[in-house]
Design a protein around this motif. Sequence first.
Motif, mmCIF file in Angstrom:
data_model
loop_
_atom_site.group_PDB
_atom_site.id
_atom_site.type_symbol
_atom_site.label_atom_id
_atom_site.label_comp_id
_atom_site.label_asym_id
_atom_site.label_seq_id
_atom_site.Cartn_x
_atom_site.Cartn_y
_atom_site.Cartn_z
ATOM 1 N N VAL A 42 43.737 -6.127 38.701
ATOM 2 C CA VAL A 42 44.497 -5.429 37.673
ATOM 3 C C VAL A 42 45.975 -5.748 37.897
ATOM 4 O O VAL A 42 46.406 -5.972 39.029
ATOM 5 C CB VAL A 42 44.249 -3.905 37.734
ATOM 6 N N ALA A 72 41.158 2.404 32.907
ATOM 7 C CA ALA A 72 41.474 1.525 31.788
ATOM 8 C C ALA A 72 42.800 1.873 31.136
ATOM 9 O O ALA A 72 43.492 0.997 30.611
ATOM 10 C CB ALA A 72 40.357 1.604 30.749
ATOM 11 N N ARG A 132 39.231 -8.135 32.519
ATOM 12 C CA ARG A 132 39.803 -8.752 33.720
ATOM 13 C C ARG A 132 39.368 -8.012 34.982
ATOM 14 O O ARG A 132 39.066 -8.636 35.999
ATOM 15 C CB ARG A 132 41.324 -8.768 33.613
ATOM 16 N N LEU A 133 39.339 -6.692 34.913
ATOM 17 C CA LEU A 133 38.907 -5.898 36.061
ATOM 18 C C LEU A 133 37.481 -6.245 36.478
ATOM 19 O O LEU A 133 37.180 -6.411 37.660
ATOM 20 C CB LEU A 133 38.994 -4.413 35.717
ATOM 21 N N ARG A 173 41.564 -5.942 27.194
ATOM 22 C CA ARG A 173 41.796 -7.103 28.052
ATOM 23 C C ARG A 173 41.792 -6.699 29.527
ATOM 24 O O ARG A 173 41.247 -7.415 30.374
ATOM 25 C CB ARG A 173 43.128 -7.775 27.688
ATOM 26 N N ARG A 174 42.405 -5.588 29.827
ATOM 27 C CA ARG A 174 42.452 -5.120 31.210
ATOM 28 C C ARG A 174 41.040 -4.864 31.749
ATOM 29 O O ARG A 174 40.723 -5.231 32.879
ATOM 30 C CB ARG A 174 43.261 -3.832 31.308
ATOM 31 N N CYS A 175 40.189 -4.247 30.935
ATOM 32 C CA CYS A 175 38.832 -3.931 31.385
ATOM 33 C C CYS A 175 38.038 -5.194 31.689
ATOM 34 O O CYS A 175 37.332 -5.266 32.705
ATOM 35 C CB CYS A 175 38.113 -3.086 30.333
ATOM 36 N N GLU A 217 45.305 -4.103 24.688
ATOM 37 C CA GLU A 217 45.712 -4.212 26.088
ATOM 38 C C GLU A 217 44.660 -3.609 27.009
ATOM 39 O O GLU A 217 44.307 -4.193 28.043
ATOM 40 C CB GLU A 217 47.060 -3.507 26.303
ATOM 41 N N VAL A 218 44.147 -2.444 26.634
ATOM 42 C CA VAL A 218 43.119 -1.780 27.437
ATOM 43 C C VAL A 218 41.859 -2.639 27.502
ATOM 44 O O VAL A 218 41.240 -2.789 28.558
ATOM 45 C CB VAL A 218 42.818 -0.383 26.862
#
Length: 258
Positions: A212, A173, A205-206, A201-203, A198-199
């Motif tokens: 990623v 993450a 999406r992953l 949203r990334r999680c 940001e973290v």
Amino acid sequence: MSAPATTATIDLNCDVGEGFGAWRIADDEALLDVVTGANVACGFHAGDPSTMRHVCEAAVKRGVTIGAHVGYRDLAGFGRRFLDVDPVELIDEILYQLGALDALAGASGGEIAYVKPHGALYNAIATHEKQAGAVAEAVWQYDPTLPVLGQPGSRWLARAAEAGLTTIAEAFADRGYSPDGRLLPRREPGAVLTDADEVARRCVRLVRDGEVVAVDGTVIPLQAGSLCVHSDTPGAVELATAARTALVSAGVEVRSFA
């Protein structure tokens, strides 16, 4: 985005117990209130018997799964320097760490439920055939039922699978990715992510999209069964909390894979 037909699930793990003696790296108990998997340092790259036992007791109290965070014998370098260890010696060193944590976890009312290599060892065995085989052999010798965490496409997960171990692909993450899907070296710009939004949203999406975004904007397919937040990343508790909150809000069940 509409909800999936079946509920997505993900494990959220964090490196803990990485202090030593009077020194503390992070607020382990606050992190254990958020995550589902505790990667407990086993005394070689960080940690000591009392720290290990305290973290195991805290994890058991919260129902958090205990994992062995094994690494190179490198306290001074925090296990983040490659060591050209003979594979036979590396097997013994991994066994030693597993045995130490297993004893303290058992005394705390828990048990080791998985294995995750740390730092430079984790990165090395992505491509280092002999060391990857040595770590897989050590886990198999200790307990062939233990699942192992690692980077998707790594030699480590391949050798572990060949040994009959259950493998869990992991994503990060709070770490930047290069276009080839590997983690950026920590010294490079964008290697460590500290923005909670940001973290989060990334999680999501992953887990929901299986992808990623690399540091150069390349979209990388990445299917993972576990997400990691490093305890020594600035604001680690806030990052882990934001990640879990966002995942739950997106309809993802956050639970241990073990």
